[in-house]
Scaffold this active site. Structure first.
Site: not given
Length: 752
Positions: A358-359, A487, A592-593
């Site tokens: 999906w990046d 994640e 994580k992000q």
């Protein structure tokens, strides 16, 4: 942190060779041309630790390994990129002794990736007994002829005695993936052909039980040299080699050029057609000199840089970082082949399987819109449209309607076998829908969204409508059992970002359905009942919110965690993914992000300054940025909030993520899709670029650490140059019709 390359605006260069950093150096000096790529491993023999890697776009293998206990709905295989036949191999001998920098005495080492011209050069002086020879190895993968790899070896006797030189240049199919489960080999040799000055290998990927296509690759090498070609026996059934010999007197120089044509069955339906094409393309290069081939390659790169270069004055490390980002992005993908996409590692390593994530839609699309022709991004959208059949399969496998685009794929079928990623991280369906919206609002081109795009949106909406459930207790639609972009939180209920994108996608699809032609509406066959159901979900979607903190809650239960900032973690336990158990990470509050902040970034104009501030101030201190994708969006949001120091800090992290090995994980490959982050941080962050009602808007500022920055941006058939220095912001129309932009709250008309 200790940097292993010098700070230089156009070069990734070092004069130091430390075997402990060999894999890092290989990753950071990777080359690619969109069609194929390679890590910066040595051409010649090297007996130390190394990760040789050559990769061909779209060539992959379905690994039979299953992770954990296989259950209904799991993918059947893990798709992985195949390490290609080694076509750059050379063995170099001096007086009968093989050069091996893991063992030999050498000096004057230099490794130089020239980003401006996309070449890699390595040189050193080797000492073997009485022999002293200066060795220079050059290579590039042509962007003027995508099937072409070019190498040049230069040997100069810098000693006082004659030196006997032998060079064996080879194509070797005896290769393996480092992540192979049982040391398998994935190539079977079909035919070989060895002649005194040339040779070829045709190889085919091994059979698999899943019915996915086998790939054939063909490599043909030819040489130009002032050394003498001598006939030798073919080394093995899997390798062909040409030998060149000579004797160098003191101060004498010899050169060997190696040109390899690489073709695959992706472009040719039979082995005969592939072989014919390989010979024909090889013939075309025969009459051209090394300089002819290099100049044609360099001219294409010059045109790319003229359109997309970002210049930064006053901070050479920042300048080097952004150019490295753009160089590796362009080396991976420039839109020439709509069958390909942008893998998170590009052509630089085996991790993540080399597949599509999906990046691309979330991070690469906004960048490619700003630096390339719109057809490049349209190709990325068409890539998904052409894989709808696989998306239907993925949804059906879960007992759901519509289309579930894969988290990881080569052909549209989900091929990642970790459940929490594969079938919980379903927000990617919304990211793909958002990319259609992003393309349409940026380019003004509605032809895709009203045709192929409306089909993609409709099938994604059908999936969302089936995946939600209605809570009688709260009288809201909900989505349970998901993983958001963060994640470090698995199998959660009502991830805010996932719910937001599901709601937004349904709303956007309903608006598009009102605009499509009657013929397209008939093809889509969306019933009134479906539309009513979709609207009900839009109106009643549950989006977790905490009134006291004035924040959107990442997911149900998140605020019940032991909330402590990242600063509370001992430094020797970072990164936590390399020090903590997975259980401890999942129970922690650490992110994580960007998750909530990802959604705010997507729809940045929809939120008030107070909302953005409250959410950033709460979530950023909890974020460990251990996803390569994290720092960029945080930098943009920090800039939007006028947190200049934080914006610059996070720009530096995203732009130099791999060059400075921030997360201690660059040795197995670069984070290519995250290399969009530098552009996003500069253009959307420092320059404040937004698209509002079809018009460009800027709110630029100059970081205190910098003296000036500038970039060029493609927008609706125009090329605009933006420069920001201590005197203010300056805008110039380089190409196209006059355009009015907004700078702050003022309208500015640009003319040539």
């Amino acid at each position: 942190m200790k940097r292993i390359f010098d700070i230089n605006p156009w070069h990734i260069v070092t004069h130091d060779f430390n075997p402990e950093n060999k894999r890092l150096q290989e990753s950071m000096t990777s080359l690619g041309n969109g069609y194929m790529g390679m890590r910066g491993f040595f051409e010649e023999d090297y007996s130390g630790d190394t990760l040789p890697g050559l990769y061909l776009g779209g060539v992959w293998y379905p690994d039979k390994t299953r992770v954990g206990w296989w259950k209904n709905g799991y993918p059947e295989y893990f798709g992985k990129v195949v390490n290609a036949v080694n076509f750059i191999k050379m063995t170099i001998q001096l007086n009968g002794e093989t050069i091996d920098l893991a063992k030999d005495q050498f000096s004057n080492f230099k490794l130089d990736l020239d980003m401006k011209h996309a070449t890699l050069t390595r040189s050193f002086t080797i000492t073997k007994g009485q022999a002293q020879v200066a060795v220079t190895l050059e290579r590039f993968l042509s962007v003027a002829q995508q099937e072409l790899s070019v190498q040049r070896l230069t040997l100069k006797n810098v000693g006082t005695t004659k030196v006997a030189v032998t060079v064996d240049s080879a194509i070797d199919a005896d290769v393996k993936n480092e992540d192979a489960n049982y040391d398998e080999r994935f190539w079977e040799v079909v035919t070989t052909n060895q002649k005194p000055n040339s040779g070829s290998v045709i190889a085919k990927t091994t059979p698999n039980p899943f019915g996915t296509p086998r790939f054939t690759s063909g490599m043909e090498m030819r040489h130009v040299s002032d050394l003498k070609s001598v006939t030798i026996q073919q080394p093995t059934e899997k390798e062909v080699a040409n030998r060149f010999v000579g004797e160098l007197s003191p101060d004498q120089t010899a050169q060997l050029e190696k040109r390899v044509i690489v073709v695959t069955s992706r472009d040719y339906s039979t082995t005969e057609e592939l072989t014919t094409a390989m010979h024909r393309l090889s013939d075309l290069t025969a009459a051209k000199t090394f300089d002819d081939l290099l100049n044609a390659h360099a001219r294409v790169w010059e045109a790319r840089w003229n359109k997309s270069d970002i210049e930064i004055d006053g901070d050479t490390a920042a300048q080097q970082g952004i150019r490295f980002n753009m160089f590796e992005l362009f080396s991976t993908y420039y839109g020439e082949d709509a069958r390909l996409n942008i893998g998170p590692k590009g052509f630089t390593g085996e991790k993540y399987g080399g597949a599509t994530y999906w990046d691309t839609e979330a991070f690469a699309v906004p960048v490619y819109l700003g630096i390339t022709d719109p057809k490049v991004t349209r190709n990325l959208l068409m890539y998904r449209y052409k894989q709808l059949a696989g998306a239907y399969h993925n949804a059906k496998q879960q007992g759901l309607k519509g289309a579930l685009f894969p988290m990881v794929t080569f052909d549209g079928i989900e091929c990642h076998n970790e459940w929490e990623i594969t079938f919980e991280e379903i927000h990617r369906n919304g990211d793909i829908a958002f990319a259609i919206y992003n393309y349409t609002r940026y380019t003004g081109d509605r032809s895709y969204v009203l045709n192929e795009g409306s089909k993609v949106l409709t099938e994604i909406s059908r999936f969302w409508a089936d995946r939600v459930h209605f809570s009688q207790r709260k009288q809201k639609y909900m989505i349970h059992g998901v993983t958001g972009p963060d994640e470090y939180e698995n199998n959660v209920d009502n991830n805010w970002y996932t719910n937001l994108l599901a709601q937004w996608t349904l709303k956007y699809t309903l608006s598009v359905l009102k605009q499509v032609s009657p013929q397209q509406a008939e093809k889509l066959a969306v019933t009134d009942e479906e539309k009513q159901h979709w609207q009900a979900i839009v109106d009643q979607m549950y989006l977790p919110y905490d009134e006291k903190l004035n924040i959107f809650v990442q997911h149900d239960g998140f605020l019940d965690k032991d909330i402590q900032p990242v600063s509370a973690i001992p430094a020797d336990q970072l990164p936590i993914n390399q020090h903590w158990s997975w259980d401890k990470i999942l129970r922690s509050p650490y992110i994580k992000q960007g998750d909530v902040l990802q959604g705010i970034w997507d729809f940045i104009d929809n939120y008030t300054p107070a909302q953005k501030k409250a959410n950033f101030d709460f979530y950023e201190p909890l974020t460990v940025h251990e996803s390569s994708l994290s720092a960029a969006i945080h930098s943009v949001l920090a800039a939007d909030l006028h947190y200049e120091d934080k914006a610059v800090e996070l720009y530096e992290r995203t732009a130099r993520l791999d060059l400075d090995n921030y997360n201690n994980d660059t040795d197995d490959g670069l984070h290519v899709t995250a290399m969009t982050g530098g552009w996003l941080a500069v253009v959307q962050g420092f320059a404040g670029m937004r698209v509002r009602n079809g018009q460009l808007h800027y709110a630029p500022f100059l970081p205190k650490k910098w003296q000036r920055y500038s970039f060029r941006q493609v927008f609706r058939d125009r090329l605009i140059e933006v420069a920001v220095d201590q005197s203010g912001a300056h805008f110039k129309l380089i190409d196209g019709e006059p355009i009015t932009i907004e700078v702050g709250d003022k309208a500015v008309k640009l003319t040539k």
